[in-house]
Write a protein that holds these residues in place. Sequence first.
Motif, PDB file in Angstrom:
ATOM      1  N   GLU A 141      35.902  45.595  46.252  1.00  0.00           N
ATOM      2  CA  GLU A 141      34.580  45.320  46.061  1.00  0.00           C
ATOM      3  C   GLU A 141      33.803  45.973  47.349  1.00  0.00           C
ATOM      4  O   GLU A 141      32.912  46.759  46.804  1.00  0.00           O
TER       5      GLU A 141
ATOM      6  N   ASP B 207      37.187  38.472  36.890  1.00  0.00           N
ATOM      7  CA  ASP B 207      38.441  38.269  37.738  1.00  0.00           C
ATOM      8  C   ASP B 207      38.266  37.137  38.439  1.00  0.00           C
ATOM      9  O   ASP B 207      37.328  36.458  38.771  1.00  0.00           O
ATOM     10  N   ALA B 208      39.207  36.818  39.721  1.00  0.00           N
ATOM     11  CA  ALA B 208      39.406  35.946  40.593  1.00  0.00           C
ATOM     12  C   ALA B 208      37.957  35.594  41.508  1.00  0.00           C
ATOM     13  O   ALA B 208      37.582  34.697  41.853  1.00  0.00           O
ATOM     14  N   SER B 209      37.416  36.924  41.333  1.00  0.00           N
ATOM     15  CA  SER B 209      36.168  36.856  42.517  1.00  0.00           C
ATOM     16  C   SER B 209      35.030  37.040  41.425  1.00  0.00           C
ATOM     17  O   SER B 209      33.831  37.307  41.614  1.00  0.00           O
TER      18      SER B 209
ATOM     19  N   ALA C 291      43.624  31.699  36.569  1.00  0.00           N
ATOM     20  CA  ALA C 291      43.156  31.212  37.980  1.00  0.00           C
ATOM     21  C   ALA C 291      42.058  29.909  37.861  1.00  0.00           C
ATOM     22  O   ALA C 291      42.504  28.671  38.487  1.00  0.00           O
TER      23      ALA C 291
ATOM     24  N   ALA D 156      44.390  36.417  37.246  1.00  0.00           N
ATOM     25  CA  ALA D 156      43.184  36.070  37.524  1.00  0.00           C
ATOM     26  C   ALA D 156      42.658  35.442  36.582  1.00  0.00           C
ATOM     27  O   ALA D 156      41.815  34.463  36.796  1.00  0.00           O
TER      28      ALA D 156
ATOM     29  N   ILE E 256      41.018  42.138  46.267  1.00  0.00           N
ATOM     30  CA  ILE E 256      39.917  42.252  45.398  1.00  0.00           C
ATOM     31  C   ILE E 256      38.413  42.299  46.137  1.00  0.00           C
ATOM     32  O   ILE E 256      37.585  43.088  46.186  1.00  0.00           O
TER      33      ILE E 256
ATOM     34  N   GLN F  45      34.284  39.443  39.570  1.00  0.00           N
ATOM     35  CA  GLN F  45      34.057  40.702  39.380  1.00  0.00           C
ATOM     36  C   GLN F  45      34.958  41.474  38.106  1.00  0.00           C
ATOM     37  O   GLN F  45      36.105  41.180  38.328  1.00  0.00           O
TER      38      GLN F  45
ATOM     39  N   ARG G 298      42.717  37.629  46.283  1.00  0.00           N
ATOM     40  CA  ARG G 298      41.587  37.803  46.373  1.00  0.00           C
ATOM     41  C   ARG G 298      40.985  38.769  47.353  1.00  0.00           C
ATOM     42  O   ARG G 298      39.913  39.067  47.504  1.00  0.00           O
TER      43      ARG G 298
END
Lengths: 115, 115
Positions: free
Chosen positions: A101, B4-6, A32, A29, A97, B8, A94
Motif C-alpha cells: 500500500e 483484505d487483512a488490512s 482473518a 485474509a 500488504i 484494502q 500484513r
Amino acid sequence: MPADASGQPCAIRDVLDWIGDQWSLLVLATLAPGVKRFSQLEREIGDVSKQMLSKTLRRLEQDGFVAREVHAEVPPRVEYRLTPLGMSFLEPMRGLIRWAEANQAAIAAARRVAT
Amino acid sequence: MPADASGQPCAIRDVLDWIGDQWSLLVLATLAPGVKRFSQLEREIGDVSKQMLSKTLRRLEQDGFVAREVHAEVPPRVEYRLTPLGMSFLEPMRGLIRWAEANQAAIAAARRVAT
C-alpha cells in the motif's frame, strides 16, 4: 544457490510455494476476522470459482493453515477457520500488504517512466 | 472483493504480481548485500538461465526496484544495485522468510498428516 536475505538458501522458495498463489492469500485474509462457511468465502472473495475455492481450501488444510469443521446437522454445516499456524502467517502477510500500500504509487510511477 | 487483512481490497493482488515470481525475490535477496554484476548474479543464484535473469532484472528495473549502471569502459562494465524502493522491500520480505524458517517444520508435519 545464494544465501538469501537471512542466510538460508531455500526458505525463499518454500515461502513462494504458498505466497505465489493469490487464492491462498485471499482465503487467508478473508478468514482473518474469524470462522466462515464456504458460501461466505465464495461471496466475499467474489471472483473465485467453486472448484478453485475448494482446491485452495483443501491445500491450506493440508498445509495446516486452515481447519475444517463439520457440524452434524441436517444438512451438515461446514465451517472453516484459521489454525494457529494460519493466524501466525497473517503478520508477515500484513507486513507485505502494508508495504504494498505504501509503495504502490512509487511502483506505478516507475512503470510509467519505463514505458 | 473482500477487504483484505488490512481493509484494502486490491493491495494483495498487486503484491502478488511481484512476490509470486520466485526469480524476483531471489534477485532482490542476492542484491541485498550490495552492487553486483550480471555474471555474479548468475553464479550466486545458480539455476537461473541468462534469459530469465535478464528478463527479471529488466522487470525489476521497470518497477523501480533495481538500478542498472553502465560504466564507460572497454568492454563496458554493467552493474546492478537495489534502489531505495528495492531496499525498502527487503524488510517485509525478510519477515516472510523468517516466518517461513520458523514454520517450515510445522507445515511439513501438517503435509505428512494430510497425505
